[in-house]
Design an enzyme around this catalytic site. Structure first.
Site, PDB file in Angstrom:
ATOM      1  N   TRP A 187       0.887  -1.174   0.000  1.00  0.00           N
ATOM      2  CA  TRP A 187       0.000   0.000   0.000  1.00  0.00           C
ATOM      3  C   TRP A 187       0.925   1.225   0.000  1.00  0.00           C
ATOM      4  CZ3 TRP A 187      -2.069   2.735   4.820  1.00  0.00           C
ATOM      5  CH2 TRP A 187      -3.089   3.617   4.496  1.00  0.00           C
ATOM      6  N   ASP A 268      -0.479  -4.846   9.518  1.00  0.00           N
ATOM      7  CA  ASP A 268      -1.476  -3.863   9.087  1.00  0.00           C
ATOM      8  C   ASP A 268      -2.683  -4.641   8.563  1.00  0.00           C
ATOM      9  OD1 ASP A 268      -3.001  -1.831   8.160  1.00  0.00           O
ATOM     10  OD2 ASP A 268      -1.670  -1.249   6.519  1.00  0.00           O
ATOM     11  N   LYS A 304     -13.277  -1.353   5.524  1.00  0.00           N
ATOM     12  CA  LYS A 304     -13.760  -2.249   4.464  1.00  0.00           C
ATOM     13  C   LYS A 304     -14.740  -3.278   5.005  1.00  0.00           C
ATOM     14  CE  LYS A 304      -9.944  -0.510   2.683  1.00  0.00           C
ATOM     15  NZ  LYS A 304      -9.489   0.065   1.464  1.00  0.00           N
TER      16      LYS A 304
HETATM   17  N1  KET Z   1      -3.773  -0.506   5.222  1.00  0.00           N
HETATM   18  C1  KET Z   1      -3.943  -1.053   4.002  1.00  0.00           C
HETATM   19  C2  KET Z   1      -3.121  -2.237   3.628  1.00  0.00           C
HETATM   20  C3  KET Z   1      -4.883  -0.487   3.122  1.00  0.00           C
HETATM   21  O1  KET Z   1      -5.040  -1.056   1.933  1.00  0.00           O
HETATM   22  C4  KET Z   1      -5.632   0.637   3.500  1.00  0.00           C
HETATM   23  C5  KET Z   1      -6.552   1.277   2.560  1.00  0.00           C
HETATM   24  C6  KET Z   1      -5.414   1.136   4.796  1.00  0.00           C
HETATM   25  C7  KET Z   1      -4.483   0.553   5.626  1.00  0.00           C
HETATM   26  C8  KET Z   1      -6.136   2.341   5.342  1.00  0.00           C
HETATM   27  O2  KET Z   1      -7.478   2.237   5.429  1.00  0.00           O
HETATM   28  P1  KET Z   1      -8.359   3.255   6.312  1.00  0.00           P
HETATM   29  O3  KET Z   1      -9.384   3.757   5.373  1.00  0.00           O
HETATM   30  O4  KET Z   1      -7.478   4.323   6.842  1.00  0.00           O
HETATM   31  O5  KET Z   1      -8.896   2.391   7.381  1.00  0.00           O
HETATM   32  N2  KET Z   1      -6.530   1.096   1.312  1.00  0.00           N
HETATM   33  C9  KET Z   1      -7.428   1.618   0.292  1.00  0.00           C
HETATM   34  C10 KET Z   1      -7.831   3.044   0.441  1.00  0.00           C
HETATM   35  C11 KET Z   1      -6.703   4.011   0.595  1.00  0.00           C
HETATM   36  O6  KET Z   1      -5.682   3.932  -0.091  1.00  0.00           O
HETATM   37  O7  KET Z   1      -6.863   4.916   1.455  1.00  0.00           O
HETATM   38  C12 KET Z   1      -6.868   1.347  -1.112  1.00  0.00           C
HETATM   39  O8  KET Z   1      -5.705   0.931  -1.246  1.00  0.00           O
HETATM   40  O9  KET Z   1      -7.614   1.527  -2.093  1.00  0.00           O
END
Ligand code: KET
Length: 461
Positions: A187, A268, A304
């Site tokens: 990510w 994570d 998610k």
């Molecule tokens: N860790 C990973 C591995 C991840 O893919 C995301 C989000 C997050 C943490 C953070 O999620 P939060 O919304 O802060 O709980 N990924 C998706 C959204 C983004 O990039 O913010 C994505 O990769 O599409």
């Protein structure tokens, strides 16, 4: 600072003092005109001032737009009726619409009808009923770490806030090798989050371009070669962006290397329940590490699996190894996390955590949540099968078994950056440049269109 810019504000503030005092006493016309004379005399100086800055371009260069949010913006602006959003990892239903989980609607209803709810501040560590159940969800209610009081949990601004809090904690207190090893790829935000707090990142191989699967050899070799006591960032399930996870046996081997090298694991977890549709199965790697007695950190997102993206519900957990001083160690860690939290966000937001907490604390709602998770992961799995068979039917060059082999929210298609850009320009299909697609953007109505568009760019590039 140039001398002119120190002199000018002093003169400006003199003027405003004069103005306000003369307004307060019924001002004479002569004093007003004197002020306007002085003001016009000073105008050139103040306009020169406005053009000076402490942040010129060589100090604060223009930063590129965030690629993922930039993609979302471009998608919104596209007026084509055929446009497809396969960018951000957010679940969509079969009509391509965001899905409010039925169980979230129920929890929302319960909350809105609760006359005792108010908008007071949460405690610094967040809602305890939420954080304790979040820990149980991840580690298991009978986890040795929870039973022995070796874990601490603090509510965060979703998963990003949890990774950040962990990064900040390590930046301040970790005395091992401060380089954080992340998978290649990972990510993209991981690099920024760690670098922003002064922790450099390095990469361990992860994705094998040939097999479109895990490069386990490369990964284990890199972890063996990394300096002892390095921080290792791991995705417990549904790896972003590749959709490729180690098997449980491979996790066991990884744990052995991490132990031998005294590395420090930081998980994570953003997709629990999304990989297999089963919350317990998706936590297997983490639970194995805890059983093995590792000291570790874990960032947990509910964006998610609850569909609570914008509500920013998340949790950060620290677990220390078993031993006589464990409870005291974890109390010290918790006390420092509270200080960091207080200075960064004071206390976390309530709404999303209340929703999740309502579900996590009610067995009936919890069971319903599991059904909702199965609906989401099931639809994604059916889209994987459909996409693979459509590409195979079309005879699109290459192998497509990786589409069904990979799991979770994303598929790492293997499409090149050039092909991705052609898909955007010629077919209005939006995906990240690394060839990642968010599987939830596919549905029974647009999958044919997508398969044909992919076929076209692959056969004509
Ligand atoms: N860790 C990973 C591995 C991840 O893919 C995301 C989000 C997050 C943490 C953070 O999620 P939060 O919304 O802060 O709980 N990924 C998706 C959204 C983004 O990039 O913010 C994505 O990769 O599409």
């Amino acid at each position: 600072m140039p001398p002119s810019s120190t002199a000018a504000p002093a003169r400006t503030s003199n003027i405003s003092t004069t103005t306000s005092s003369s307004t307060a006493s019924s001002s004479s016309s002569s004093s007003l005109s004197r002020i306007s004379n002085i003001a016009s005399h000073l105008a050139p100086a103040s306009s020169t001032m406005a053009s000076t800055t402490n942040f010129p371009a060589d100090v604060v260069p223009q930063a590129p737009e965030d690629p993922l949010f930039g993609l979302m913006r471009a998608f919104r602006a596209d007026e084509s009726p055929d446009k497809m959003d396969l960018g951000i990892g957010a679940y969509r239903d079969d009509n391509g619409k965001p899905w409010v989980l039925p169980v979230v609607k129920k929890a929302d209803e319960i909350l809105r009808n609760n006359p005792d709810l108010n908008h007071e501040y949460a405690p610094i560590a967040g809602i305890q009923a939420f954080t304790s159940k979040s820990a149980e969800l991840m580690f298991g209610a009978d986890s040795p770490a929870l039973k022995e009081g070796r874990a601490t949990s603090i509510q965060t601004i979703s998963g990003t806030g949890a990774v950040h809090l962990g990064a900040l904690f390590l930046a301040k207190f970790y005395k091992g090798n401060r380089t954080v090893y992340v998978s290649n790829p990972t990510w993209a935000n991981h690099h920024q989050i760690f670098n922003n707090v002064g922790l450099p990142t390095a990469q361990y191989p992860y994705f094998d371009k040939k097999t479109k699967g895990l490069d386990f050899e490369g990964m284990t070799q890199a972890l063996r070669e990394a300096p002892d006591r390095s921080v290792v960032l791991l995705h417990p399930c549904a790896h972003n962006p590749t959709g490729v996870d180690p098997t449980l046996d491979q996790w066991k081997e990884l744990a052995a290397i991490i132990r031998q090298k005294n590395h420090f694991p930081f998980f994570d977890s953003a997709y629990q329940g999304f990989a297999s549709g089963n919350l317990v199965r998706d936590a297997a790697a983490v639970r194995y590490f805890v059983e093995q007695g590792f000291e570790l950190l874990l960032a947990q997102s509910f964006a998610k699996n609850f569909g609570l993206y914008g509500e920013r519900a998340g949790c950060f957990h620290a677990i220390t190894s078993p031993g006589p001083g464990a409870a005291e160690t974890i109390a010290r860690i918790a006390s420092q996390l509270a200080i960091l939290q207080r200075s960064e966000i004071s206390n976390p937001p309530l709404y999303g955590a209340r929703i999740a907490s309502t579900v996590l604390n009610d067995p009936k709602l919890f069971a319903e949540w599991e059904e909702n998770l199965a609906t989401m992961s099931g639809r994604i799995i059916s889209m994987r099968k459909a996409l693979r068979s459509k590409l195979e039917e079309l005879g699109t060059p290459g192998t497509w078994n990786h589409i069904t082999d990979q799991i979770g929210m994303f598929s790492f298609t293997g499409l090149t950056e050039e092909q991705v850009l052609r898909l955007r320009n010629e077919a209005h299909v939006y995906m990240t440049k690394n060839g990642r697609i968010s599987m939830a953007g596919l549905n029974t109505k647009n999958i044919d269109y997508f398969a044909k568009a992919v076929h076209k760019v692959v056969t004509t590039s």
